[in-house]
Design an enzyme around this catalytic site. Structure first.
Site, PDB file in Angstrom:
ATOM      1  N   ILE A  11      61.046   9.981  81.485  1.00  0.00           N
ATOM      2  CA  ILE A  11      61.521   8.995  82.472  1.00  0.00           C
ATOM      3  C   ILE A  11      61.039   7.593  82.091  1.00  0.00           C
ATOM      4  CG2 ILE A  11      61.596   8.395  84.926  1.00  0.00           C
ATOM      5  CD1 ILE A  11      61.086  11.390  85.505  1.00  0.00           C
ATOM      6  N   SER A  33      50.435  12.312  74.247  1.00  0.00           N
ATOM      7  CA  SER A  33      50.030  13.717  74.350  1.00  0.00           C
ATOM      8  C   SER A  33      51.247  14.598  74.622  1.00  0.00           C
ATOM      9  CB  SER A  33      48.973  13.908  75.444  1.00  0.00           C
ATOM     10  OG  SER A  33      49.472  13.492  76.689  1.00  0.00           O
ATOM     11  N   PHE A  79      53.791   5.956  85.038  1.00  0.00           N
ATOM     12  CA  PHE A  79      54.415   7.261  84.800  1.00  0.00           C
ATOM     13  C   PHE A  79      53.434   8.277  84.227  1.00  0.00           C
ATOM     14  CE2 PHE A  79      58.003   4.300  84.142  1.00  0.00           C
ATOM     15  CZ  PHE A  79      58.955   4.878  84.961  1.00  0.00           C
ATOM     16  N   SER A 123      56.966  12.492  93.630  1.00  0.00           N
ATOM     17  CA  SER A 123      57.925  13.589  93.481  1.00  0.00           C
ATOM     18  C   SER A 123      58.348  14.106  94.845  1.00  0.00           C
ATOM     19  CB  SER A 123      57.239  14.719  92.710  1.00  0.00           C
ATOM     20  OG  SER A 123      57.995  15.902  92.811  1.00  0.00           O
ATOM     21  N   ALA A 124      59.563  14.601  94.904  1.00  0.00           N
ATOM     22  CA  ALA A 124      60.047  15.228  96.139  1.00  0.00           C
ATOM     23  C   ALA A 124      59.203  16.443  96.502  1.00  0.00           C
ATOM     24  CB  ALA A 124      61.501  15.643  95.959  1.00  0.00           C
ATOM     25  N   TYR A 147      49.734  20.433  90.691  1.00  0.00           N
ATOM     26  CA  TYR A 147      50.515  19.272  90.244  1.00  0.00           C
ATOM     27  C   TYR A 147      51.067  18.522  91.461  1.00  0.00           C
ATOM     28  CZ  TYR A 147      54.900  16.890  89.358  1.00  0.00           C
ATOM     29  OH  TYR A 147      55.914  15.969  89.391  1.00  0.00           O
ATOM     30  N   LYS A 151      50.239  14.528  93.300  1.00  0.00           N
ATOM     31  CA  LYS A 151      51.194  13.483  93.691  1.00  0.00           C
ATOM     32  C   LYS A 151      50.940  13.057  95.142  1.00  0.00           C
ATOM     33  CE  LYS A 151      53.341  13.098  89.819  1.00  0.00           C
ATOM     34  NZ  LYS A 151      53.117  11.904  89.011  1.00  0.00           N
ATOM     35  N   TYR A 175      60.891  11.295  93.169  1.00  0.00           N
ATOM     36  CA  TYR A 175      62.008  11.744  92.335  1.00  0.00           C
ATOM     37  C   TYR A 175      62.466  13.112  92.775  1.00  0.00           C
ATOM     38  CZ  TYR A 175      59.576   8.666  88.966  1.00  0.00           C
ATOM     39  OH  TYR A 175      58.923   7.645  88.338  1.00  0.00           O
ATOM     40  N   ASN A 196      60.330  24.877  81.340  1.00  0.00           N
ATOM     41  CA  ASN A 196      60.166  25.424  82.694  1.00  0.00           C
ATOM     42  C   ASN A 196      61.338  25.016  83.567  1.00  0.00           C
ATOM     43  OD1 ASN A 196      57.413  26.388  82.348  1.00  0.00           O
ATOM     44  ND2 ASN A 196      56.898  24.217  82.154  1.00  0.00           N
ATOM     45  N   ARG A 229      69.523  22.030  94.396  1.00  0.00           N
ATOM     46  CA  ARG A 229      68.684  20.880  94.062  1.00  0.00           C
ATOM     47  C   ARG A 229      69.529  19.615  94.015  1.00  0.00           C
ATOM     48  NH1 ARG A 229      65.742  24.251  95.113  1.00  0.00           N
ATOM     49  NH2 ARG A 229      63.853  24.992  94.093  1.00  0.00           N
ATOM     50  N   PRO A 289      58.113  32.435  92.307  1.00  0.00           N
ATOM     51  CA  PRO A 289      57.220  32.107  93.425  1.00  0.00           C
ATOM     52  C   PRO A 289      57.086  30.598  93.606  1.00  0.00           C
ATOM     53  CG  PRO A 289      56.178  33.690  91.937  1.00  0.00           C
ATOM     54  CD  PRO A 289      57.442  33.239  91.281  1.00  0.00           C
TER      55      PRO A 289
HETATM   56  C1  UD1 Z   1      60.105  21.602  89.538  1.00  0.00           C
HETATM   57  C2  UD1 Z   1      58.792  21.634  90.255  1.00  0.00           C
HETATM   58  C3  UD1 Z   1      58.567  20.300  90.905  1.00  0.00           C
HETATM   59  C4  UD1 Z   1      58.625  19.208  89.858  1.00  0.00           C
HETATM   60  C5  UD1 Z   1      59.916  19.271  89.088  1.00  0.00           C
HETATM   61  C6  UD1 Z   1      59.842  18.331  87.917  1.00  0.00           C
HETATM   62  C7  UD1 Z   1      58.412  23.982  90.916  1.00  0.00           C
HETATM   63  C8  UD1 Z   1      58.326  24.947  92.055  1.00  0.00           C
HETATM   64  N1  UD1 Z   1      58.754  22.716  91.235  1.00  0.00           N
HETATM   65  O1  UD1 Z   1      61.145  21.419  90.500  1.00  0.00           O
HETATM   66  O2  UD1 Z   1      57.319  20.291  91.548  1.00  0.00           O
HETATM   67  O3  UD1 Z   1      58.479  17.936  90.461  1.00  0.00           O
HETATM   68  O4  UD1 Z   1      60.140  20.581  88.573  1.00  0.00           O
HETATM   69  O5  UD1 Z   1      61.051  18.268  87.260  1.00  0.00           O
HETATM   70  O6  UD1 Z   1      58.216  24.348  89.771  1.00  0.00           O
HETATM   71  N2  UD1 Z   1      65.749  27.778  87.689  1.00  0.00           N
HETATM   72  C9  UD1 Z   1      66.299  28.959  87.212  1.00  0.00           C
HETATM   73  N3  UD1 Z   1      65.997  29.342  85.933  1.00  0.00           N
HETATM   74  C10 UD1 Z   1      65.185  28.606  85.115  1.00  0.00           C
HETATM   75  C11 UD1 Z   1      64.634  27.395  85.608  1.00  0.00           C
HETATM   76  C12 UD1 Z   1      64.930  27.024  86.903  1.00  0.00           C
HETATM   77  O7  UD1 Z   1      67.023  29.651  87.904  1.00  0.00           O
HETATM   78  O8  UD1 Z   1      64.956  29.018  83.969  1.00  0.00           O
HETATM   79  C13 UD1 Z   1      66.090  27.338  89.057  1.00  0.00           C
HETATM   80  C14 UD1 Z   1      64.892  27.244  89.985  1.00  0.00           C
HETATM   81  O9  UD1 Z   1      64.642  28.476  90.603  1.00  0.00           O
HETATM   82  C15 UD1 Z   1      65.358  26.149  90.950  1.00  0.00           C
HETATM   83  C16 UD1 Z   1      66.247  25.242  90.080  1.00  0.00           C
HETATM   84  O10 UD1 Z   1      66.628  26.044  88.961  1.00  0.00           O
HETATM   85  O11 UD1 Z   1      66.140  26.686  91.968  1.00  0.00           O
HETATM   86  C17 UD1 Z   1      65.554  24.003  89.575  1.00  0.00           C
HETATM   87  O12 UD1 Z   1      64.345  24.385  88.936  1.00  0.00           O
HETATM   88  P1  UD1 Z   1      63.455  23.350  88.092  1.00  0.00           P
HETATM   89  O13 UD1 Z   1      64.302  22.634  87.105  1.00  0.00           O
HETATM   90  O14 UD1 Z   1      62.254  24.071  87.571  1.00  0.00           O
HETATM   91  O15 UD1 Z   1      63.020  22.248  89.164  1.00  0.00           O
HETATM   92  P2  UD1 Z   1      62.313  22.451  90.598  1.00  0.00           P
HETATM   93  O16 UD1 Z   1      61.745  23.798  90.752  1.00  0.00           O
HETATM   94  O17 UD1 Z   1      63.255  21.974  91.621  1.00  0.00           O
END
Ligand code: UD1
Length: 332
Positions: A11, A33, A79, A123-124, A147, A151, A175, A196, A229, A289
């Protein structure tokens, strides 16, 4: 002169471009890093301007103070921070130390050197499980991980600093889900290891780096059972920072940076497939979870107070994310 900490990050680098394009002069402080010095070169290439960069860790107060001593700063956009949710559960000390100390150092030096403008990357996630659409005046609720707590804590710290130093002009930007990449395809999100977050996972499935996407649950009370989302294009998000900076006044000002529209995981996958003409194999697995069913913004405050509104569509986000991933692959 605006100091951009973490300016080589995902960002931060997009915001650095927006700032320079809109006539601000900036300095970047980054310890690289989780980013690369080459990103700053790309920022310079895109903007055609040279950008002074300091390789420092902003938890190193002495190193940071040298920047405040040597430059006439008008403000800071902060940031720099750790952001991997899962890692924060495993190593909370690392997260609390880094994210809190960096914010304290910057705020302390802002007060000492009379640098009045401070824009903070929040962050939201600080809304916890408040019901969407999320509005800035909602009470913060516990998040599900360290994390998220860092925030929320930084927001509270900055409120207290504002009370004690009413001349300070503080912006807290919450965000939603930043995705996509610069339209040039030259910078974007490039996480280390297995991603992730959803969009980088999808682009790596599209490129063949990963076999298939796991969708975490399809039994949520949403349009198709998958999580909803508020995905926002990173270039819109970057412009939101410039708007926040330019509208600052004394006190603390909180704004959601989202689109105000909820999109489900499955809807995003389908949009990606359609725009890019690539099939994304997926399977439905257990819920992850800590995930919420729905998380999207009420964006009326940012629109009213900052004159800013996200403009790019889900299709733009999918196209630009894939464009960046393809570029990355071609360099490997
Ligand atoms: C996550 C973090 C949030 C952080 C943000 C940063 C969690 C619980 N929340 O948000 O604190 O500020 O990232 O970008 O980790 N999904 C899948 N498969 C995947 C990955 C994600 O189905 O392989 C789904 C998740 O279940 C969710 C959506 O996609 O419903 C978005 O996930 P993700 O991109 O990880 O963002 P958040 O969880 O909203």
């Amino acid at each position: 002169m605006i100091l951009v900490t973490g300016g080589a990050g995902y960002i931060g680098s997009h915001t650095a471009i927006s700032l320079v394009e809109l006539g601000h002069s900036i300095i970047i402080a980054d310890d690289f890093s989780n980013s690369k010095p080459e990103t700053v070169e790309v920022v310079q290439k895109i903007t055609g301007k040279s950008v002074a960069t300091h390789r420092i860790d902003v938890t190193d107060r002495d190193a940071l103070e040298r920047i405040f001593q040597n430059h006439q700063l008008e403000g800071v956009i902060h940031f720099a921070g750790y952001k991997a949710v899962g890692e924060s559960v495993i190593d909370p000390i690392k997260y609390y130390k880094n994210n809190i100390i960096s914010t304290l150092n910057i705020a302390d030096l802002c007060v000492k050197y009379n640098v009045l403008k401070f824009v903070f990357s929040s962050s939201a996630t600080v809304y916890g499980d408040n019901a969407s659409p999320l509005t800035e005046n909602m009470m913060l609720l516990p998040t599900t991980n360290p994390y998220g707590e860092t925030k929320a804590m930084c927001e509270r710290i900055l409120h207290d600093i504002s009370i004690a130093n009413p001349q300070m002009q503080i912006s807290l930007l919450r965000y939603f889900n930043p995705v996509g990449a610069h339209e040039s395809g030259l910078i974007g999100e490039n996480p280390n290891g297995i991603p992730n977050n959803l969009m980088p996972y999808i682009t790596q499935v599209a490129s063949g780096t990963l076999k298939k996407l796991s969708i975490f649950g399809n039994d949520y009370p949403t349009i198709d059972g998958t999580g909803v989302r508020d995905f926002i294009h990173v270039e819109d998000l970057a412009k939101g920072h410039v708007a926040a900076l330019e509208h600052l006044s004394e006190g603390v000002h909180i704004h959601n940076l989202g689109t105000g529209k909820g999109t489900s995981v499955l809807q995003l996958v389908k949009a990606f497939e359609k725009v890019n003409q690539i099939e994304i194999p997926y399977e439905i697995v257990e819920r992850r979870p800590g995930d919420l069913a729905k998380c999207y913004a009420d964006v009326s405050k940012a629109e009213r107070e900052l004159g800013w509104k996200a403009e790019k569509t889900i299709e733009d986000m999918c196209r630009d994310a894939w464009n960046f991933e393809k570029n990355l692959k071609s360099k490997m």
